[in-house]
Design a protein around this motif. Structure first.
Motif, PDB file in Angstrom:
ATOM      1  N   THR A  71       0.819  -1.224   0.000  1.00 35.79           N
ATOM      2  CA  THR A  71       0.000   0.000   0.000  1.00 35.79           C
ATOM      3  C   THR A  71       0.851   1.272   0.000  1.00 35.79           C
ATOM      4  O   THR A  71       0.303   2.375   0.002  1.00 35.79           O
ATOM      5  CB  THR A  71      -0.952   0.033   1.215  1.00 35.79           C
ATOM      6  N   THR A  72       2.169   1.127  -0.013  1.00 42.16           N
ATOM      7  CA  THR A  72       3.020   2.317  -0.057  1.00 42.16           C
ATOM      8  C   THR A  72       2.922   3.052  -1.404  1.00 42.16           C
ATOM      9  O   THR A  72       2.836   4.280  -1.434  1.00 42.16           O
ATOM     10  CB  THR A  72       4.479   1.940   0.278  1.00 42.16           C
ATOM     11  N   PRO A  73       2.916   2.349  -2.533  1.00 39.53           N
ATOM     12  CA  PRO A  73       2.705   3.051  -3.803  1.00 39.53           C
ATOM     13  C   PRO A  73       1.360   3.793  -3.776  1.00 39.53           C
ATOM     14  O   PRO A  73       0.369   3.288  -3.218  1.00 39.53           O
ATOM     15  CB  PRO A  73       2.716   1.924  -4.843  1.00 39.53           C
ATOM     16  N   LYS A  74       1.349   4.975  -4.355  1.00 38.09           N
ATOM     17  CA  LYS A  74       0.152   5.827  -4.291  1.00 38.09           C
ATOM     18  C   LYS A  74      -1.073   5.158  -4.893  1.00 38.09           C
ATOM     19  O   LYS A  74      -1.020   4.615  -5.989  1.00 38.09           O
ATOM     20  CB  LYS A  74       0.404   7.130  -5.048  1.00 38.09           C
ATOM     21  N   GLY A  75      -2.188   5.265  -4.169  1.00 36.51           N
ATOM     22  CA  GLY A  75      -3.459   4.790  -4.685  1.00 36.51           C
ATOM     23  C   GLY A  75      -3.889   3.433  -4.173  1.00 36.51           C
ATOM     24  O   GLY A  75      -5.019   3.022  -4.404  1.00 36.51           O
ATOM     25  N   VAL A  80     -10.399  -2.800   3.996  1.00 34.87           N
ATOM     26  CA  VAL A  80      -9.341  -2.454   3.043  1.00 34.87           C
ATOM     27  C   VAL A  80      -8.915  -1.005   3.276  1.00 34.87           C
ATOM     28  O   VAL A  80      -9.698  -0.080   3.074  1.00 34.87           O
ATOM     29  CB  VAL A  80      -9.843  -2.713   1.600  1.00 34.87           C
ATOM     30  N   LYS A  81      -7.662  -0.847   3.763  1.00 32.19           N
ATOM     31  CA  LYS A  81      -7.202   0.458   4.233  1.00 32.19           C
ATOM     32  C   LYS A  81      -5.787   0.720   3.748  1.00 32.19           C
ATOM     33  O   LYS A  81      -5.079  -0.204   3.337  1.00 32.19           O
ATOM     34  CB  LYS A  81      -7.184   0.464   5.772  1.00 32.19           C
ATOM     35  N   VAL A  82      -5.379   1.957   3.884  1.00 33.92           N
ATOM     36  CA  VAL A  82      -4.015   2.318   3.488  1.00 33.92           C
ATOM     37  C   VAL A  82      -2.989   1.595   4.350  1.00 33.92           C
ATOM     38  O   VAL A  82      -1.901   1.252   3.887  1.00 33.92           O
ATOM     39  CB  VAL A  82      -3.827   3.856   3.558  1.00 33.92           C
ATOM     40  N   ASP A  83      -3.332   1.321   5.599  1.00 36.34           N
ATOM     41  CA  ASP A  83      -2.379   0.602   6.455  1.00 36.34           C
ATOM     42  C   ASP A  83      -2.720  -0.882   6.590  1.00 36.34           C
ATOM     43  O   ASP A  83      -2.380  -1.519   7.577  1.00 36.34           O
ATOM     44  CB  ASP A  83      -2.289   1.264   7.831  1.00 36.34           C
ATOM     45  N   GLY A  84      -3.380  -1.421   5.570  1.00 39.39           N
ATOM     46  CA  GLY A  84      -3.823  -2.824   5.656  1.00 39.39           C
ATOM     47  C   GLY A  84      -2.875  -3.827   5.014  1.00 39.39           C
ATOM     48  O   GLY A  84      -3.228  -5.002   4.847  1.00 39.39           O
ATOM     49  N   GLY A  85      -1.673  -3.388   4.640  1.00 44.40           N
ATOM     50  CA  GLY A  85      -0.723  -4.301   3.979  1.00 44.40           C
ATOM     51  C   GLY A  85      -0.408  -5.511   4.834  1.00 44.40           C
ATOM     52  O   GLY A  85      -0.266  -6.638   4.334  1.00 44.40           O
ATOM     53  N   ASP A  86      -0.311  -5.291   6.125  1.00 44.80           N
ATOM     54  CA  ASP A  86       0.024  -6.375   7.034  1.00 44.80           C
ATOM     55  C   ASP A  86      -1.094  -7.414   7.087  1.00 44.80           C
ATOM     56  O   ASP A  86      -0.852  -8.621   7.021  1.00 44.80           O
ATOM     57  CB  ASP A  86       0.275  -5.770   8.422  1.00 44.80           C
ATOM     58  N   ASP A  87      -2.334  -6.932   7.200  1.00 45.68           N
ATOM     59  CA  ASP A  87      -3.475  -7.863   7.209  1.00 45.68           C
ATOM     60  C   ASP A  87      -3.539  -8.668   5.915  1.00 45.68           C
ATOM     61  O   ASP A  87      -3.861  -9.861   5.915  1.00 45.68           O
ATOM     62  CB  ASP A  87      -4.790  -7.085   7.386  1.00 45.68           C
ATOM     63  N   PHE A  88      -3.236  -8.011   4.809  1.00 41.85           N
ATOM     64  CA  PHE A  88      -3.245  -8.710   3.527  1.00 41.85           C
ATOM     65  C   PHE A  88      -2.210  -9.833   3.531  1.00 41.85           C
ATOM     66  O   PHE A  88      -2.488 -10.963   3.114  1.00 41.85           O
ATOM     67  CB  PHE A  88      -2.973  -7.735   2.374  1.00 41.85           C
TER      68      PHE A  88
END
Lengths: 408, 408
Positions: free
Chosen positions: A16-20, A144-152
């Motif tokens: 989620t670091t890349p924009k969008g 689904v959130k900007v800081d949800g990379g970990d959950d994914f």
């Protein structure tokens, strides 16, 4: 291939670091324990997309559906994944289920069906419990959130122990561009074309056709160069989504920063591939085999993969036994002619064979080296200019334990 | 191929049952424990001989020496074997040592050097301790006896647990002819051309050229159809010696009893091959994979060998887990096109997949079946007329234990 000059690793970066991009995951009931088993990556805009897929003939239903989606317009906006069930070898019902997953994802995220990809990992041959999956997809949108990379990352694991994610930053035409990736691996890992599940995101402005070419190129030297157990899965897939929100001049192979972008892209693939190898089922260490001075790239690759795939080499690494005879035996059966009198082998910086002749080495020092978390095996054929590196892991009691009772 | 009508198994038979053969073994000091590590088969007369050898490019020195011996006159009178040291990847010194072994054997048995074959099995890359070997060969002559088949079998074992020997009787032109064999296997077993060490004896009167053709034929359907770990050794070899002392009319492919002899010959190879697979390192059971109705024999063979070689299938058999998804995944990556909609799979008589669709089966009954000593996997492709069977073993904790510390 990695060029440390052209890109920077982003500490704590994720898909989620890349924009969008946003991502998330939750437990919908496919795994027996309360671990996440459903996840999604979502992009604010339709992202240019590319994918590589298993060459196993029994390709799972979700892979076919994802390929259809990308084929329609070269774009994806949401990528759904479930773990715990592979939806492979499930016939027409499996195909219908994968389409139903896609339709539910399109509805939940408010996008067209052809902008949704789906993928699955887990047991082969069992129908997806669609009630749980569809219920989960409805709830997933809110997660689904900007800081949800970990959950994914949690949602895509099966027998993996460690999350695998990486993000790098590259400058393209003065703009900062990010390239990120997440992956799952573990067992049935012997990629042919693509591998396991890999998800890459970037905010670069780049057309699908160039993205696909780049993905093909790096797959050959990263995801396709790892093996855990020689078994090519029915569900291997790597998908990349490019949002374009970095607003750089469109990247093409002629762009002055193409090489920098490609190096960053390759690095993301390599980090994920190595992480998958290191986290192979039951593994205690990463093994890296480099074959140098082969007479062709095909030969270098085949020999490196044969050595890394040898159960005997893998067992010897587990036991910290400097049994280089197993390495040379693997070189000799890899299917490419070698000069049998000019082979050098080193374990780390310890030469054990020079010009095909055993050299005396300090067994204790070698055992100490082999006990480490990274074992590097160098094979120099002294034949030509081609080099290749492959990654794998040791073969341990735990690999057997895990796979003796995977379904039960 | 085995035709029970044409031959009879000789209870208690060994390589010395065919007329003219003696054998023996002793401990000369290559193995750390007091087990036999040097053996010989001797024939009263020069025997017509044939051999098949590993395709690994790093072929061990003794194999080259044996090939030279047979090439000179198509005959062998003594076959020497040591275990504990493979004399492979040992350079010119290894070649000299293999020749010195042959010369010592010729002297001890009082025959010409080109009538002596030598072979070795054990650790790769260490020089033979020639003092021990040559001293052992001097003593060996007195140990070679008509009832020495058992001692010979002991001498060829490394990590094997069980002796592998078999003898059959066939009638050729009214005369009784015997065909016998002994073998060692265990690890680094994935034969390509020949395999492991196999020794066959017969008192049949048969020219070397026909013997060689027959050995090639049966090797393809027996020794070449087994795998323990996918690793092809540098020392694989099968040698057959025919004394001719049964005094039958010379066997040729035109002889009315050729088919009976060939069936007996194949049976001996198949029994040894299955015994090697069953006694694979750490194995608890024999796995037999039959692929039926393939569109070519190559496809049937490749698919059967891919399934039998899958670490995941092997682990599932160890764990008695009816995980047929791993079987179909192996079928799909074997490199031969299959019809993905027409595959049947059964475990013993329990169908688990019909026309590529999962069928409900009794999991408990399947687990009970998989716990047995023999697991038969049937794959029906419904494409053509070709069939092949491959043999292997389960992957267990003990395989890892044995190979994590083979040299130490």
């Amino acid at each position: 291939m990695s060029n440390q000059q052209s890109f920077t690793v982003v500490a704590g970066g994720s898909v989620t670091t890349p924009k969008g991009f946003r991502a998330g995951g939750l437990h919908c009931g496919l795994k027996k324990t309360e671990r996440h088993d459903l996840g999604a990556i979502y992009c604010e805009v339709p992202a240019n997309a590319a994918g590589v897929y298993t060459l196993n003939q029994f390709q799972a239903a979700p892979l076919r559906v994802t390929q259809e989606s990308i084929a329609q317009g070269g774009k994806l906006q949401a990528m759904l994944v479930n773990s715990g069930n592979a939806n492979a070898c499930t016939g027409q019902q499996g195909e219908d289920d994968a389409r139903a997953m896609r339709a539910a994802g399109a509805k939940a995220f408010g996008v067209a069906e052809h902008l949704v990809g789906v993928t699955s990992t887990g047991v082969i041959g069992e129908l997806l419990p669609m009630g749980k999956v569809l219920g989960g997809i409805e709830r997933l949108h809110a997660q689904v959130k900007v800081d949800g990379g970990d959950d994914f990352c949690q949602a895509i694991l099966t027998t993996d122990l460690v999350k695998k994610e990486i993000c790098v930053r590259v400058t393209v035409g003065g703009q900062t561009v990010h390239i990120a990736g997440a992956a799952k691996g573990s067992g049935m890992i012997h990629p042919n074309m693509a591998t396991m599940l890999g998800f890459m995101t970037t905010d670069a402005n780049i057309e699908s056709v160039h993205l696909q070419k780049l993905l093909n190129d790096i797959t050959d030297s990263t995801f396709n160069m790892i093996t855990v157990d020689g078994d090519t899965s029915t569900n291997d897939m790597v998908v990349v989504m490019a949002s374009g929100l970095a607003e750089n001049d469109a990247l093409t192979p002629d762009h002055p920063d193409w090489a920098a972008f490609a190096a960053g892209f390759n690095y993301v693939g390599e980090v994920l591939a190595k992480a998958i190898a290191r986290d192979g089922e039951g593994a205690t260490k990463l093994i890296e085999v480099t074959v140098a001075h082969a007479d062709s790239r095909d030969a270098a690759r085949a020999i490196a993969k044969t050595v890394i795939g040898s159960s005997l080499v893998k067992s010897a690494c587990f036991g910290a036994d400097a049994n280089w005879g197993r390495i040379i035996a693997a070189v000799g059966r890899a299917g490419h002619p070698v000069q049998t009198e000019t082979v050098d082998i080193s374990l780390g910086d310890i030469p054990v064979l020079v010009q095909s002749r055993p050299v005396r080495f300090d067994e204790e020092r070698a055992a100490e080296y082999l006990k480490g978390e990274l074992v590097q095996i160098f094979v120099d054929l002294h034949m030509g200019d081609a080099t290749a590196t492959a990654w794998g892991c040791d073969l341990t009691y735990d690999y057997v334990r895990i796979n003796a009772a995977y379904r039960t």
